[in-house]
Design an enzyme around this catalytic site. Structure first.
Site, PDB file in Angstrom:
ATOM      1  N   GLY A   1     -15.411  16.817  24.370  1.00 48.86           N
ATOM      2  CA  GLY A   1     -14.075  17.415  24.430  1.00 48.86           C
ATOM      3  C   GLY A   1     -13.799  18.388  23.302  1.00 48.86           C
ATOM      4  O   GLY A   1     -14.605  18.564  22.389  1.00 48.86           O
TER       5      GLY A   1
ATOM      6  N   ASP B   1     -13.208  16.229  11.553  1.00 52.10           N
ATOM      7  CA  ASP B   1     -11.861  16.528  11.055  1.00 52.10           C
ATOM      8  C   ASP B   1     -11.082  17.566  11.865  1.00 52.10           C
ATOM      9  O   ASP B   1      -9.933  17.859  11.557  1.00 52.10           O
ATOM     10  CB  ASP B   1     -11.943  16.977   9.593  1.00 52.10           C
ATOM     11  CG  ASP B   1     -12.892  18.163   9.407  1.00 52.10           C
ATOM     12  OD1 ASP B   1     -13.294  18.785  10.424  1.00 52.10           O
ATOM     13  OD2 ASP B   1     -13.246  18.468   8.242  1.00 52.10           O
TER      14      ASP B   1
ATOM     15  N   ASP C   1     -22.344  21.140  27.046  1.00 50.04           N
ATOM     16  CA  ASP C   1     -20.941  21.355  26.646  1.00 50.04           C
ATOM     17  C   ASP C   1     -20.760  22.751  26.054  1.00 50.04           C
ATOM     18  O   ASP C   1     -19.637  23.175  25.800  1.00 50.04           O
ATOM     19  CB  ASP C   1     -20.485  20.284  25.645  1.00 50.04           C
ATOM     20  CG  ASP C   1     -21.440  20.127  24.472  1.00 50.04           C
ATOM     21  OD1 ASP C   1     -22.614  19.808  24.719  1.00 50.04           O
ATOM     22  OD2 ASP C   1     -21.028  20.344  23.326  1.00 50.04           O
TER      23      ASP C   1
ATOM     24  N   ASP D   1     -19.186  29.281  22.064  1.00 54.58           N
ATOM     25  CA  ASP D   1     -19.444  28.393  20.924  1.00 54.58           C
ATOM     26  C   ASP D   1     -20.554  28.919  20.017  1.00 54.58           C
ATOM     27  O   ASP D   1     -21.699  28.461  20.060  1.00 54.58           O
ATOM     28  CB  ASP D   1     -19.748  26.960  21.394  1.00 54.58           C
ATOM     29  CG  ASP D   1     -18.463  26.215  21.708  1.00 54.58           C
ATOM     30  OD1 ASP D   1     -17.397  26.865  21.760  1.00 54.58           O
ATOM     31  OD2 ASP D   1     -18.518  24.986  21.914  1.00 54.58           O
TER      32      ASP D   1
HETATM   33  P1  AMP Z   1     -20.791  21.938  19.109  1.00 55.73           P
HETATM   34  O1  AMP Z   1     -22.163  21.496  19.489  1.00 55.73           O
HETATM   35  O2  AMP Z   1     -20.667  22.480  17.726  1.00 55.73           O
HETATM   36  O3  AMP Z   1     -20.231  22.894  20.110  1.00 55.73           O
HETATM   37  O4  AMP Z   1     -19.838  20.642  19.086  1.00 55.73           O
HETATM   38  C1  AMP Z   1     -20.058  19.495  19.857  1.00 55.73           C
HETATM   39  C2  AMP Z   1     -18.817  18.660  19.908  1.00 55.73           C
HETATM   40  O5  AMP Z   1     -18.400  18.282  18.599  1.00 55.73           O
HETATM   41  C3  AMP Z   1     -17.604  19.302  20.546  1.00 55.73           C
HETATM   42  O6  AMP Z   1     -16.919  18.336  21.278  1.00 55.73           O
HETATM   43  C4  AMP Z   1     -16.798  19.769  19.366  1.00 55.73           C
HETATM   44  O7  AMP Z   1     -15.428  19.870  19.667  1.00 55.73           O
HETATM   45  C5  AMP Z   1     -17.060  18.668  18.369  1.00 55.73           C
HETATM   46  N1  AMP Z   1     -16.898  19.104  16.978  1.00 55.73           N
HETATM   47  C6  AMP Z   1     -17.713  19.931  16.279  1.00 55.73           C
HETATM   48  N2  AMP Z   1     -17.236  20.108  15.033  1.00 55.73           N
HETATM   49  C7  AMP Z   1     -16.104  19.369  14.925  1.00 55.73           C
HETATM   50  C8  AMP Z   1     -15.154  19.130  13.897  1.00 55.73           C
HETATM   51  N3  AMP Z   1     -15.273  19.671  12.686  1.00 55.73           N
HETATM   52  N4  AMP Z   1     -14.116  18.318  14.181  1.00 55.73           N
HETATM   53  C9  AMP Z   1     -13.974  17.746  15.379  1.00 55.73           C
HETATM   54  N5  AMP Z   1     -14.828  17.928  16.388  1.00 55.73           N
HETATM   55  C10 AMP Z   1     -15.886  18.721  16.171  1.00 55.73           C
HETATM   56 MG    MG Z   2     -19.328  23.229  21.529  1.00 61.14          MG
END
Ligand code: AMP
Ligand code: MG
Length: 522
Positions: free
Chosen positions: A102, A136, A271, A281
């Protein structure tokens, strides 16, 4: 003054909301999103705004300078009559089902209609949501600059992508362990406001299929078709199949563009796969400098290199297979889904061949083009050869002057002294074949050069360039950021005043964190 935008909210009006409005981390079932309010930033300040995106949203340049704009894009205030929300999605991460993920740090503000286009506006790094899991909800300056600059650079390269409207400092400090080696440090917090017709990902569909929630899955697919693929018509099994076919085609187009410009996404989890075939992303992405099929910028993936440059088209197929499995619940025709995936296998090869032909300035199609290209890919990897400079300079080669090849492409070699003996022989042979191939072309040297310069960029956001913008910005100097922002709007133009950016990666950047080594910590 009021920010005068035409807010409409299809996503929240037409899709089921999480009944729980408490902003606590949890599993959210039978809902596509949760309402959430951005965190109020400590001391927001504006770093950069895209005038073009302001215009796209129906705003004026003046609006971008106003404090109300800063308040909205920093999460301090919410646009009137809007209710921000975070989306629920799941995903396969590095080949494994990861369950609910999410929008952990993305908050959708609203959708804005202007000139009959509808844009979703989202803040990245504006605080925690029910999907933040153990993190965070914030983002740091370095990763925000990388997303802000790269998404716009990709757009002007002609690569389908989400866009960026603004980047601000939140005034908050954010703790990050850049290399995951037990050395956390505080960094400046930042927020990018980003824009796309939709931020839906493969994972938005997978989550409902994984939970056996066919009802919500169908609601979301019907919504997607109605709002983003309206030409497909009234939802039916046939429409769902057509939908999957279109997502397949769009994802294929996107990845072929990545291969063309030398972009390595770095985290192609499901995702991070847009349902609209947009690059989405921007995390530990990177640009090929030395042409190398095995390269990935992502240190988190350095062992298995699942998401290295050369495998990106295959990974898209793997990700499409996961989407197919989710949509199967509605389509119930495995053979039809497999046929689409099988066709991808063929089409992506055909598409890559056509793309490589265009990079070589080959107008006609000849029998042994695939061999010529395969040979080139091998010879390019014999000694470190800069992809961007090689293809750009190749356009300067004149027919019947292939013996002059070394002078034409010398600048692309990181160690020209290595181009001797067998390596030199290999190159000479390749150029002989290339010259032979050019001799059956109708294009003149000039025509070929013009065509090649439209597909082979002169300027890309090299990893060290982004890092220079970051280092300066960290000291409060945003000139490099702005210079690159302007430069990368015309990546195919010669821009003679900017030749310093048409250069190989400097040696200091070879092993520097942020340049060749990036982690998911952002
Ligand atoms: P990513 O692979 O960086 O696109 O992130 C994978 C998942 O981790 C996604 O659901 C992001 O929303 C969550 N996410 C990444 N960094 C953070 C953060 N600093 N705080 C909260 N959720 C995060
Ligand atoms: Mg992502």
């Amino acid at each position: 003054m009021k920010l005068n935008v035409n807010s409409i909210d299809r996503f929240t009006k037409e899709l089921p909301a999480d009944k729980d409005v408490d902003n606590s981390r949890r599993q959210v079932e039978k809902a596509c999103f949760s309402y959430v309010t951005p965190k109020s930033p400590k001391a927001p300040s504006l770093i950069h705004v895209s005038t073009e995106m302001l215009t796209n949203l129906g705003l004026k340049e003046e609006d971008g300078k106003h404090s109300e704009f800063l308040d909205v894009v920093s999460g301090k205030t919410v646009l009137p009559n809007t209710k921000p929300y975070a989306m629920c999605y799941g995903g396969h991460q590095f080949g494994n089902w990861a369950g609910q993920l999410g929008d952990g740090r993305a908050i959708n503000l609203t959708e804005i209609k202007h000139n009959s286009k509808i844009w979703a506006l989202q803040l990245k790094g504006a605080g925690e949501t029910p999907y933040s899991r153990t993190a965070d909800g914030l983002a740091v300056l370095r990763s925000s600059i990388r997303e802000y600059l790269c998404s716009e650079a990709m757009y002007y390269l002609g690569v389908p992508t989400t866009r960026a409207l603004s980047i601000v400092l939140s005034g908050n400090k954010v703790l990050r362990d850049v290399l995951y080696n037990g050395n956390p440090a505080y960094e400046k917090g930042a927020i990018v406001s980003r824009v796309a017709p939709s931020f839906l990902r493969f994972g938005n569909y997978e989550i409902f299929a994984s939970r056996g929630d066919k009802t919500t899955l169908k609601t979301l697919v019907d919504y997607t078709i109605k709002n983003h693929f309206p030409h497909l018509g009234i939802p039916s099994k046939k429409t769902y199949l057509d939908f999957f076919q279109e997502v397949t085609t769009k994802s294929m187009d996107m990845v072929i563009h990545w291969q063309r410009v030398g972009f390595v996404h770095g985290v192609m989890n499901t995702d991070n796969m847009s349902i609209l075939g947009l690059t989405i992303d921007y995390g530990p992405y990177g640009w090929l400098e030395g042409y190398d099929h095995n390269w990935t910028p992502n240190t988190t993936d350095s062992r298995h290199k699942r998401y290295r440059y050369g495998t990106q088209p295959q990974i898209v197929l793997w990700n499409l297979l996961q989407l197919a499995k989710a949509l199967y619940v509605l389509i119930e025709d495995a053979t039809a889904l497999e046929t689409i995936l099988d066709t991808y296998r063929i089409d992506v090869k055909v598409g890559q061949l056509a793309m490589m032909r265009s990079k070589l300035g080959l107008h006609n199609t000849e029998n042994f083009d695939d061999q010529l290209i395969e040979d080139l890919e091998k010879v390019l990897q014999l000694t470190e050869t800069d992809m961007t400079i090689f293809f750009r300079n190749l356009a300067n080669l004149k027919k019947e002057q292939s013996n002059n090849w070394f002078n034409t492409i010398e600048d692309a070699f990181y160690k020209p002294q290595e181009v001797v003996g067998a390596i030199k022989e290999n190159w000479t042979n390749w150029f002989k074949n290339y010259e032979k191939r050019l001799s059956v072309e109708i294009w003149t040297n000039e025509e070929r050069k013009n065509a090649m310069n439209k597909v082979n960029p002169k300027y890309v956001l090299r990893n060290y360039m982004a890092q220079l913008a970051i280092d300066a910005a960290d000291n409060g100097d945003y000139k490099v950021l702005d210079e690159l922002f302007v430069l990368l709007k015309k990546p195919y133009d010669e821009q003679p005043k900017s030749l310093k950016w048409f250069a190989k990666r400097p040696e200091w950047a070879r092993h520097k964190v942020g340049c060749s080594m990036l982690s998911c910590s952002s």
